[in-house]
Design an enzyme around this catalytic site. Structure first.
Site, short mmCIF file in Angstrom:
data_model
loop_
_atom_site.label_atom_id
_atom_site.label_comp_id
_atom_site.label_asym_id
_atom_site.label_seq_id
_atom_site.Cartn_x
_atom_site.Cartn_y
_atom_site.Cartn_z
N MET A 12 0.17 -1.28 -0.15
CA MET A 12 0.48 -0.23 0.00
C MET A 12 0.69 1.56 -0.25
O MET A 12 0.39 1.68 -0.94
CB MET A 12 -0.81 0.02 1.25
CG MET A 12 -2.13 -1.03 0.90
SD MET A 12 -3.50 -0.41 0.14
CE MET A 12 -4.59 0.82 0.62
N ALA A 75 -1.80 -1.51 10.88
CA ALA A 75 -1.99 -0.82 12.37
C ALA A 75 -1.40 -1.86 14.08
O ALA A 75 -1.50 -2.71 13.57
CB ALA A 75 -3.60 -1.30 11.91
N ASN A 101 -5.63 1.07 8.32
CA ASN A 101 -6.49 0.75 9.01
C ASN A 101 -6.22 0.71 10.59
O ASN A 101 -6.38 -0.79 11.39
CB ASN A 101 -7.06 -0.95 8.79
CG ASN A 101 -7.69 -0.73 7.38
OD1 ASN A 101 -9.03 0.42 6.75
ND2 ASN A 101 -7.71 -1.94 6.79
N SER A 127 -8.91 2.53 1.15
CA SER A 127 -9.66 2.67 0.46
C SER A 127 -9.02 1.86 -1.10
O SER A 127 -9.16 2.74 -1.89
CB SER A 127 -10.93 1.84 0.53
OG SER A 127 -11.66 0.29 0.25
N LYS A 181 -14.30 4.64 8.27
CA LYS A 181 -13.48 3.55 7.58
C LYS A 181 -13.68 2.05 8.14
O LYS A 181 -13.61 1.10 7.11
CB LYS A 181 -11.34 3.72 7.35
CG LYS A 181 -11.30 2.14 7.03
CD LYS A 181 -11.66 2.18 4.79
CE LYS A 181 -11.05 1.30 4.99
NZ LYS A 181 -9.99 -0.10 4.77
N HIS A 184 -16.75 1.10 6.91
CA HIS A 184 -16.61 1.23 5.16
C HIS A 184 -16.49 -0.95 5.41
O HIS A 184 -16.87 -1.48 4.66
CB HIS A 184 -15.61 1.87 4.59
CG HIS A 184 -15.35 1.31 3.41
ND1 HIS A 184 -13.61 -0.04 3.46
CD2 HIS A 184 -15.26 1.37 2.23
CE1 HIS A 184 -14.25 -0.81 2.35
NE2 HIS A 184 -14.43 0.63 1.01
N ASN A 185 -15.35 -1.41 6.11
CA ASN A 185 -15.31 -2.29 5.81
C ASN A 185 -16.59 -3.51 7.00
O ASN A 185 -16.41 -4.54 6.46
CB ASN A 185 -14.14 -2.58 7.89
CG ASN A 185 -12.30 -2.31 6.32
OD1 ASN A 185 -12.13 -1.39 5.62
ND2 ASN A 185 -11.06 -2.71 6.20
N GLU A 188 -18.58 -3.86 3.88
CA GLU A 188 -17.27 -5.05 3.04
C GLU A 188 -17.44 -5.72 3.43
O GLU A 188 -18.33 -6.90 2.86
CB GLU A 188 -15.95 -4.24 3.21
CG GLU A 188 -15.20 -4.69 2.79
CD GLU A 188 -13.71 -5.23 2.65
OE1 GLU A 188 -13.18 -3.93 2.19
OE2 GLU A 188 -12.43 -5.81 3.16
#
Ligand code: 6PG
Length: 476
Positions: A12, A75, A101, A127, A181, A184-185, A188
């Site tokens: 990343m 993380a 994260n 993301s 986030k 969001h996960n 997901e």
């Protein structure tokens, strides 16, 4: 001199550094294992204005002030270690950005500690996986707002764009970016679980193979379900294993792993008292999948249904499963947005849910046509209580619910587990009920523990001496 540094050169970090450079920004790169810096320069050094740093001292000397450092490390403790490693070399006003994260309460803690040292902190969700990082992720920055202004041009430019709009916006103070986030996960996880249930149902109820299913998902991707996850499901199902010639998905071990963000989303929802059943069922489904040895024993011991009812017509079941997937997905998103609203109220974040839906339309893992509808809903009316009440979604569920119910019926009859489909339907049916059986729950609590109840016809709290004289007494 560089305008920004990227620290942490795993996939990343490397791809974000390359994205920044491709967009014309001078980027310093640093990694505690410095051989990675040299490897990066060998491989990608020619792509843009990169400056390698081998020590934190080198790094700070290369950066324009205020210094902007994007940390892309795992993380947890590595974030604290990286902060401890860099902070002593920074000056008041410099900006550290955590793009991993991280758990949002860790972000709050780090922000406060850095502020006390005169440094500014941004905790941002990023993301989109490897490809998103390189070509345009969805970015959810939170924390110090003035510091955000200093990095806004870079973050918006490297983010994905939909209809000319960047998929990056300031989310809110403190841990708001990482919180969003995390949700969001969680969504997901729910999305992936719903897809897995659709795959499982069609595989077992209709005896379809992975390649047939790949075609079905590819067809679904042309309609309301159009999304990145449906598209890659079709690709994953189509892939053949080179070694055995079988569909690759058939030789992958059925134990799902997780790194914690879905679990945190569920834990936070429990704390807030918001029923995010789809996300939580998805987390539990992964936990159950990981109990492989137990399942192997149970598979030989526990008894399933006899027969399993009338065989469904293949074409209509495929259509029904598509509808069930869509309806359940609406519920999962409605729950996730409720969770964000509740967290915003609790923490005073003033989250703009419409803007969040807008930056999730591109770049991120849950990007989907459907997010345009959520964005439109928030643009059309403020103060949405629950997305299920928005006319577009209300009507979408109204027109798919019969199919949704049939699918769950087929699954139950055949003993095919569909926890996310069925818990989403149960949520829908409970949410639209004016009166639930919680009256009896209250009665029982009052019976055994004198926990009191309220009446529908009078104000106040009451206790009945159920097992004594049966009298009801008001309680102060
Ligand atoms: C993203 C993803 C990503 C996440 C993975 C793995 O938005 O790019 O959410 O950040 O790390 O999806 O999560 P699990 O290992 O917990 O499935």
């Amino acid at each position: 001199m560089s305008v920004i540094a990227v620290v942490g050169l795993a996939t990343m970090g490397m791809n974000l550094a390359r994205n920044l450079a491709r967009n014309g920004f001078g980027v310093s790169i640093y990694n505690r294992t410095t051989s990675r810096v040299d490897d990066f320069m060998k491989q990608y050094g020619a792509e843009g204005a990169f400056t390698p740093a081998h020590t934190p001292q080198d790094l700070v000397a290369q950066l324009d002030k205020p210094r902007r450092i994007l940390m892309m490390v795992k993380a947890g403790p590595p974030v604290d270690e990286t902060i401890d490693h860099l902070a002593p070399h920074l000056e008041a006003g410099d900006i550290l950005i955590d793009g991993g994260n991280s758990y949002f309460l860790d972000t709050v803690r780090r922000g406060k500690a850095l502020e006390a040292r005169g440094l500014r902190f941004i905790g941002t969700g990023v993301s989109g996986g490897e490809e998103g990082a390189l070509l345009g992720p969805s970015i959810m920055p939170g924390g110090d707002r003035d510091a955000y202004q200093q990095v806004e041009p870079m973050l918006t430019m490297i983010s994905a764009h939909v209809d000319g709009d960047p998929c990056c916006t300031y989310i809110g103070p403190g841990g708001a970016g990482h919180y969003v986030k995390m949700v969001h996960n969680g969504i997901e996880y729910a999305d992936i679980q719903l897809i897995a249930e659709a795959y499982d149902l069609l595989t077992h109820a209709l005896n379809l193979g992975a390649e047939d299913l790949s075609r079905i998902f590819s067809e679904w991707n042309k309609g309301d379900l159009e999304s990145y996850l449906i598209q890659i499901t079709s690709e994953v199902l189509a892939k053949r294993d080179r070694a055995t010639g079988r569909p690759l998905v058939d030789v992958i071990v059925d134990e799902a792993e997780q790194k914690g963000t879905g679990k945190w989303a569920s834990q936070s929802a429990l704390d807030l008292g918001i029923p995010v059943t789809a996300i939580t069922e998805a987390v539990f489904a992964r936990s159950l999948s990981a109990l492989k040895a137990d399942r192997q024993l149970a598979a030989r011991t526990l008894i399933g249904p006899n027969g399993g009812g009338k065989a469904p017509a293949p074409a209509s079941l495929v259509d029904d499963v598509r509808s069930a997937l869509y309806a359940s997905k609406i519920v999962a998103y409605a729950q996730g947005f409720e969770e964000m609203q509740a967290a915003s109220n609790e923490n005073g974040w003033d989250l703009q849910l419409g803007a969040i839906a807008r930056i999730w339309r591109g770049g991120c893992i849950i990007r989907a046509r459907f997010l345009n509808r959520i964005t439109d809903a928030y643009a059309a009316e403020g103060g949405i209580k629950n997305l299920l009440l928005v006319p577009y979604f209300r009507d979408a569920i109204a027109s798919t619910q019969d199919a949704w119910r049939r699918v769950i019926g087929v699954a139950v009859e055949r003993g095919i587990p569909v926890p996310a489909f069925s818990s989403s339907l149960a949520y829908y049916d409970a949410y639209r009920r004016e009166r639930l059986p919680a009256n009896l729950v209250q009665g029982l609590r009052d019976y055994f523990g004198a926990h009191t109840y309220r009446r529908i016809d009078r104000a106040g709290s009451f206790h009945t001496r159920w097992a004594q004289d049966g009298e009801e007494v008001p309680v102060r």
